[in-house]
Design a protein around this motif. Sequence first.
Motif, PDB file in Angstrom:
ATOM      1  N   GLY B  38       0.820  -1.202   0.000  1.00 46.20           N
ATOM      2  CA  GLY B  38       0.000   0.000   0.000  1.00 46.20           C
ATOM      3  C   GLY B  38       0.852   1.249   0.000  1.00 46.20           C
ATOM      4  O   GLY B  38       1.987   1.247  -0.483  1.00 46.20           O
ATOM      5  N   THR B  42       1.365   5.686   5.208  1.00 44.78           N
ATOM      6  CA  THR B  42       0.049   5.467   5.828  1.00 44.78           C
ATOM      7  C   THR B  42      -0.141   3.961   6.047  1.00 44.78           C
ATOM      8  O   THR B  42      -0.114   3.491   7.176  1.00 44.78           O
ATOM      9  N   ASP B  43      -0.316   3.222   4.945  1.00 41.06           N
ATOM     10  CA  ASP B  43      -0.434   1.760   5.082  1.00 41.06           C
ATOM     11  C   ASP B  43       0.861   1.188   5.651  1.00 41.06           C
ATOM     12  O   ASP B  43       0.851   0.279   6.490  1.00 41.06           O
ATOM     13  N   SER B  70       4.349  -1.909  -3.147  1.00 42.17           N
ATOM     14  CA  SER B  70       3.991  -0.507  -2.960  1.00 42.17           C
ATOM     15  C   SER B  70       4.512   0.286  -4.153  1.00 42.17           C
ATOM     16  O   SER B  70       5.721   0.526  -4.268  1.00 42.17           O
ATOM     17  N   ASP B 270      -3.118  -6.196   7.908  1.00 52.46           N
ATOM     18  CA  ASP B 270      -4.369  -6.066   7.155  1.00 52.46           C
ATOM     19  C   ASP B 270      -5.438  -5.356   7.979  1.00 52.46           C
ATOM     20  O   ASP B 270      -6.147  -4.478   7.482  1.00 52.46           O
ATOM     21  N   LYS B 273      -4.662  -1.674   8.260  1.00 48.74           N
ATOM     22  CA  LYS B 273      -4.947  -0.941   7.019  1.00 48.74           C
ATOM     23  C   LYS B 273      -6.445  -0.729   6.839  1.00 48.74           C
ATOM     24  O   LYS B 273      -6.912   0.354   6.487  1.00 48.74           O
ATOM     25  N   ARG B 277      -8.236   3.038   7.056  1.00 55.20           N
ATOM     26  CA  ARG B 277      -8.852   3.482   5.800  1.00 55.20           C
ATOM     27  C   ARG B 277     -10.367   3.685   5.981  1.00 55.20           C
ATOM     28  O   ARG B 277     -10.938   4.641   5.467  1.00 55.20           O
TER      29      ARG B 277
END
Lengths: 438, 373
Positions: B38, B42-43, B70, B270, B273, B277
């Motif tokens: 990602g 952030t991710d 990424s 996971d 994230k 999000r």
Amino acid sequence: MIIARCLSVLVLMLLGTFATDAVAAEHEFQFANGSSWRGEEGAEVVVVFVENGVEQTMTGNVVKVDGRMPYRLVAVRGEVAGSVATKAIFESDIVSMNSTGEAVVIVDTADSGESSDGGGAAGGGQIVPSTTRGEDGFLKASKPGVFFLPWEGQVGTLARHESIEEIAREADKYGPGQIIVLHINSPGGLVLEGDNISETLLELKKRHRVVAWIKKAISAGAFTALHCDEIYFEKVGAMGSAVMFAGTKSIEGAQLAAWVKDFGDVAEKGGRNRIPAECMVTRTKMASYDKDPETGKVTWYPDMRGEFAISDNTQVLTLNADNALDSKFIDGIANTEEELAVLLDLEEWHEITNRGRKIHENWHRLCERCEKDVKRILRDLQLRPERTISLLEELLVWWDRCEPMMMWDLGRPGGSKDELRRTIERERRQRARNRDRN
Amino acid sequence: MAKTLSLGIATTLLATTSAAGSDTSDRAPVVYVIPFSGQMGTDIHPDIYEDVIKDANEVNPDLVIFRLDSADIDNNFHIANDDRREAGLWQELEAYRDMMMDLQNKLPVDRSKQIMWIEDSVGASSLLALSWPTIYMSEGGRLWGIDAIRGFAEGWQDPDVRAKMYAAWVGIATGFPQAGGFPMELSNAMIEPQHDLGVKFKGREVQFSNDLQGTVWTIDSSDKSVARFDADSAEQVMLSRGTVQNLDDLMFLLGYREYGTADSGEKLVDDYKETWRRTFERCASWLKDARDRQSGGTLADLGAAKNALEKVLKAGQRYPAVAARLRQDYGIDLFQLETQIEAMKRQIAEGRRSGRNRRGGGGSGRGGGGLGP
């Protein structure tokens, strides 16, 4: 013995509790390290507090507790730095406070209340092993080790010569020849502070072995590292980029020539060649070197004639681990404390005291708080004009507590100290006039 | 957190009978997969990898595989249809460095048991990719150099100051490939566009050179762009040790015919994230609510707008990734948001006070009236 001591402490504490039950003005404080104090005005205490990043210990009586959380002010009358005085201390500056008679273990070396010979991890509240004092009057560590000082952030505000002086004082207690490790992670900063650092380190090197361990030593950070007896890099280390500038304009002419010379001189004082050091300061200098394949001896050139190019005249030099080591500008690469211990010829990584970590932690925490609080004060000045005077007074307090941040990092919010005082006076007069008019 | 182990078989043909009657020393090695997938910043954020390190130490695997996927730019990069909001964030370069070092030094296996598996890497993530010496790549995967560093210093007018800033950033960025043990020539070309890159061979050994003279292969001859590898070219110059299709394939190349996987690290990442999000999506809706209600003009509207903004503030404080995206996508700084909320509170309080005063005023007026004639 321990049980007896605990019991007596318990009894003292219980007595304290009973006694305070009878008195109305009881206060309770919770400190950042998790410890707490509860007692009333008049209680005799040992208080460890931080003033301008320097930790101090004071024994005396609580005279008064004023204000509201978290800005309570504790006035303690007693002995501090060898003289009797009344000291007003912000609760957020207090590291620990104990009523005398509480379980305070006084250890020869640990007059600052920190762990010594404790293996190095930061954080308070450890069991303090005793350290012996030798016939020569110096403290003796249980095994060879280092005095470790994380030296991070903007030079002059977060990374300061005062911190180095403080760890030096700690090392001095153990006699000359101690190893002081500055773990440098700095983007550079004030040239003015560079002069203080230079003076401090040149003096310190006369007594101790000073080691720079570099994650990032940019600009004034590089200047600091160059002073040290030995330089080690982390594998990600970077050192250089020391072009001096004011505002957005780089220095030139005589000023630049002097800065180039300073850098070269300092490198030589640290036992290194001045040619690469000067390339860190200006694009006009060059550096390359040859390396004898048999002896490994490095010969530097102030131009590009050497086999290995380090810096041409289009760039400013920042050394990385590989080229710094290959050119023997540094003494080794260590990714971890254990690896550094090997390079320092120590059997294992051992921090004789955790004072350096404390110095770093306390000062950085204070600076962080200063930044946050000043932002809040500036906001409130706009939103709450009726509180202008008290807010300006809060700014004044921050000048006393954390002057480098107020001066350099925060850009004199509300003006200089003097200007602030005048503004407060003006505001008071204005209010008085308004009252009279009404 | 519950740990689950699943057994993967690299290939049934190669499955041996060694498991039968084996003691614990014969057990299949446990692989702990850590995704870097990602958006960088952030991710892929230090916050979550602190938890991953803790978890990995509890699991205590035999091998750690970093699975990197990424890319700031899509494979069809000539279309230029990438969502720029999802491009990696560069501001946190040093935080990535510290995160990488923590992973290298605090995981329960040493670096020889840490494998970088690049599925795709374009942008800031390539710095992470080059931080580990043992690299494998996926078929079709990319490992492109880092273009952005040159832009870091461009805001400075004075050429000497610009040179200083540029040198400092290049120095910091170079620390990543240095940590991976890659030569300066490679990192020069991957970070600075003005450096060419070619290779020559000395026996089986590959030598990278920024001077194309005498090189056998040219990787990059442009002074306008950084070096770019795909899985094939990276393998040919031995930057990548092999090209794989999936984890089984990778494990087979690493010499493991059987292995167990610990997937708790993947789950942690996971979950993280998904949560940040989802929270960020909610922020968009709260911000819209706040705008709508603020234009209503009544005290109730103002109160509702304030409540919505408070939710945004809380989300930003909870997730640094949300704060970063609020800043990037909406230009919202948390402190400014806090200030705005404070101002709204004050406005509401004043509104209520003046409302009360008006009512009070009316009352006394009536009273006054009564006392009049």
